[in-house]
Write a protein that holds these residues in place. Structure first.
Motif, PDB file in Angstrom:
ATOM      1  N   SER A 103       0.772  -1.110   0.024  1.00 50.86           N
ATOM      2  CA  SER A 103      -0.059   0.047   0.083  1.00 50.86           C
ATOM      3  C   SER A 103       1.037   1.170   0.098  1.00 50.86           C
ATOM      4  CB  SER A 103      -0.864   0.054   1.383  1.00 50.86           C
ATOM      5  OG  SER A 103      -2.186  -0.422   0.965  1.00 50.86           O
ATOM      6  N   ASP A 104       0.329   2.303  -0.648  1.00 53.03           N
ATOM      7  CA  ASP A 104       0.770   3.514  -0.547  1.00 53.03           C
ATOM      8  C   ASP A 104       0.014   4.452   0.330  1.00 53.03           C
ATOM      9  OD1 ASP A 104       1.553   6.251  -0.784  1.00 53.03           O
ATOM     10  OD2 ASP A 104       2.086   6.038  -2.879  1.00 53.03           O
ATOM     11  N   HIS A 105       0.454   4.813   1.568  1.00 56.66           N
ATOM     12  CA  HIS A 105      -0.393   5.448   2.505  1.00 56.66           C
ATOM     13  C   HIS A 105      -0.191   6.906   2.591  1.00 56.66           C
ATOM     14  CE1 HIS A 105      -1.559   1.624   4.128  1.00 56.66           C
ATOM     15  NE2 HIS A 105      -0.089   1.492   4.552  1.00 56.66           N
ATOM     16  N   LEU A 106       0.287   7.644   1.306  1.00 53.17           N
ATOM     17  CA  LEU A 106       0.771   8.778   1.297  1.00 53.17           C
ATOM     18  C   LEU A 106       1.823   9.265   2.207  1.00 53.17           C
ATOM     19  CD1 LEU A 106      -2.774  10.664   1.316  1.00 53.17           C
ATOM     20  CD2 LEU A 106      -1.402   9.934  -0.664  1.00 53.17           C
ATOM     21  N   VAL A 107       1.887   8.922   3.512  1.00 50.94           N
ATOM     22  CA  VAL A 107       2.785   9.336   4.345  1.00 50.94           C
ATOM     23  C   VAL A 107       3.991   8.318   4.244  1.00 50.94           C
ATOM     24  CG1 VAL A 107       1.494  10.405   6.017  1.00 50.94           C
ATOM     25  CG2 VAL A 107       1.767   8.145   6.279  1.00 50.94           C
ATOM     26  N   SER A 108       3.816   7.013   3.598  1.00 48.89           N
ATOM     27  CA  SER A 108       4.751   6.104   3.639  1.00 48.89           C
ATOM     28  C   SER A 108       4.331   4.931   2.590  1.00 48.89           C
ATOM     29  CB  SER A 108       4.906   5.151   4.829  1.00 48.89           C
ATOM     30  OG  SER A 108       3.523   4.608   5.315  1.00 48.89           O
ATOM     31  N   GLU A 109       5.505   4.007   2.340  1.00 56.04           N
ATOM     32  CA  GLU A 109       4.942   3.228   1.234  1.00 56.04           C
ATOM     33  C   GLU A 109       5.253   1.745   1.903  1.00 56.04           C
ATOM     34  OE1 GLU A 109       6.519   4.066  -3.066  1.00 56.04           O
ATOM     35  OE2 GLU A 109       7.814   4.896  -1.810  1.00 56.04           O
ATOM     36  N   ASP A 144      -3.593   3.392  -1.009  1.00 55.90           N
ATOM     37  CA  ASP A 144      -3.610   3.424  -2.750  1.00 55.90           C
ATOM     38  C   ASP A 144      -2.458   2.323  -3.160  1.00 55.90           C
ATOM     39  OD1 ASP A 144      -5.251   5.610  -2.776  1.00 55.90           O
ATOM     40  OD2 ASP A 144      -3.638   7.324  -2.818  1.00 55.90           O
ATOM     41  N   PRO A 145      -2.476   1.849  -4.362  1.00 56.11           N
ATOM     42  CA  PRO A 145      -1.562   1.101  -4.786  1.00 56.11           C
ATOM     43  C   PRO A 145      -0.217   1.718  -4.871  1.00 56.11           C
ATOM     44  CG  PRO A 145      -2.980   1.602  -6.442  1.00 56.11           C
ATOM     45  CD  PRO A 145      -3.512   2.305  -5.295  1.00 56.11           C
ATOM     46  N   ILE A 146       0.807   0.804  -4.864  1.00 54.78           N
ATOM     47  CA  ILE A 146       2.253   1.303  -4.690  1.00 54.78           C
ATOM     48  C   ILE A 146       2.575   1.358  -6.404  1.00 54.78           C
ATOM     49  CG2 ILE A 146       4.836   0.601  -4.570  1.00 54.78           C
ATOM     50  CD1 ILE A 146       4.224  -0.186  -1.679  1.00 54.78           C
ATOM     51  N   ASN A 147       3.374   2.372  -6.644  1.00 52.04           N
ATOM     52  CA  ASN A 147       3.526   2.316  -8.245  1.00 52.04           C
ATOM     53  C   ASN A 147       4.941   1.717  -8.174  1.00 52.04           C
ATOM     54  OD1 ASN A 147       5.107   2.726 -10.544  1.00 52.04           O
ATOM     55  ND2 ASN A 147       4.294   5.137 -10.622  1.00 52.04           N
ATOM     56  N   PHE A 148       4.838   0.254  -8.534  1.00 52.42           N
ATOM     57  CA  PHE A 148       6.192  -0.791  -8.269  1.00 52.42           C
ATOM     58  C   PHE A 148       7.156  -0.455  -9.454  1.00 52.42           C
ATOM     59  CE2 PHE A 148       3.491  -3.240  -5.574  1.00 52.42           C
ATOM     60  CZ  PHE A 148       4.506  -3.419  -4.638  1.00 52.42           C
ATOM     61  N   GLU A 149       6.678   0.007 -10.605  1.00 49.60           N
ATOM     62  CA  GLU A 149       7.549   0.183 -11.786  1.00 49.60           C
ATOM     63  C   GLU A 149       8.393   1.547 -11.636  1.00 49.60           C
ATOM     64  OE1 GLU A 149       7.387   1.761 -16.482  1.00 49.60           O
ATOM     65  OE2 GLU A 149       5.541   1.169 -15.544  1.00 49.60           O
ATOM     66  N   GLU A 150       7.884   2.463 -10.634  1.00 51.22           N
ATOM     67  CA  GLU A 150       8.816   3.795 -10.299  1.00 51.22           C
ATOM     68  C   GLU A 150       9.635   3.221  -8.907  1.00 51.22           C
ATOM     69  OE1 GLU A 150       9.782   7.274  -8.392  1.00 51.22           O
ATOM     70  OE2 GLU A 150       8.527   5.846  -7.448  1.00 51.22           O
TER      71      GLU A 150
END
Length: 282
Positions: A103-109, A144-150
């Motif tokens: 998860s992408d938590h805005l404050v963290s991944e 939110d989903p993590i942008n793994f490509e990035e």
């Protein structure tokens, strides 16, 4: 970032129970990347730097499997120092075939997985606090989903060599039986501050405006019972306090709200309203 050192109050150690110590040691060394600090027949202390114990795993006598729909551990969370470390552990998990959530938590991944007994683990990196969005005393967090490509565009030639030595116990997230008394215990007793309310079912608290040192939820049901003492799961976690004066003040506040506090050989322990055991350490 100084959210895990004096004068901040933070979680610096977690103690969990497992069914098979040797099986768990294989997992925590080979998959997660801890090193053994020391070990007895039924307990092992795990470290990343060879000096500080972050995690203790113990195999109780007559241990029973993790009970569902009880209070206790939701997850403990390991904070990596750099984003490249998160990218490298993603590659490591992929290489050895370990499934995980994210998860992408805005404050963290964050990445999520469970040990062989179902004890949940988060492994994460923080975004710079300048990127956190605060409004009316609450920090914005989401799932939110993590942008793994990035993320995977970040990396180095060394790859994954176990948890970095400056990994912290970033936070702990607990199943609790209800939120009102829980909030009173942790804010009026332990002097922590609510920094996010996730609807009516979850609450996040911290010291020093961190996004959270402790999270709580009632997702196992309002009124959920505490598990038995020999059940797989949380044994205790340690709150690190800045000095003896701070600890004495907190003990007085806990007594004032009628909380249980026990002293033995200079060590102090308390129980939150859901039976989660907390060591108060200077």
């Amino acid at each position: 970032m100084n959210f895990h050192r004096k004068p901040i109050t933070f979680v610096d150690h977690v103690n969990i129970k497992v069914q098979n110590l040797e099986r768990s040691l294989m997992f925590y060394q080979n998959v997660i990347g801890f090193k053994i600090f020391d070990q007895t027949e039924n307990q092992a202390n795990l470290t990343t730097d060879g000096k500080t114990v972050l995690l203790t795993i113990q195999q109780p006598k007559d241990v029973i499997p993790k009970k569902q729909r009880t209070t206790g551990l939701y997850h403990f969370a390991l904070l990596l120092p750099q984003r490249v470390d998160l990218a490298n552990i993603v590659r490591h998990f992929a290489k050895i075939g370990v499934q995980f959530g994210s998860s992408d938590h805005l404050v963290s991944e964050a990445l999520y997985l469970a040990d062989p007994d179902g004890n949940e683990i988060e492994i994460y990196i923080d975004r710079d606090p300048s990127e956190w969005n605060w409004k009316n005393g609450e920090v914005a967090m989401t799932v939110d989903p993590i942008n793994f490509e990035e993320l995977l565009s970040v990396g180095n030639q060394e790859g994954w060599n176990g948890l970095p030595k400056d990994t912290f116990m970033g936070h702990i997230h607990l199943h609790v039986s209800e939120l009102k008394k829980t909030e009173e215990f942790y804010t009026e007793g332990l002097e922590l501050e609510v920094v996010n309310r996730f609807g009516s079912q979850a609450l996040f608290i911290s010291d020093g405006k961190y996004h959270h040192h402790i999270g709580f939820n009632t997702w196992n049901g309002v009124g959920a019972p505490a598990p038995s003492s020999n059940s797989v799961g949380l044994s205790s976690f340690t709150l690190k306090l800045s000095n003896e004066e701070k600890r004495n003040k907190i003990i007085a506040q806990l007594n004032n709200i009628g909380a249980f506090v026990h002293e033995e050989n200079g060590s102090y322990m308390t129980l939150d309203p859901s039976g989660n055991r907390i060591i108060l350490k200077v």
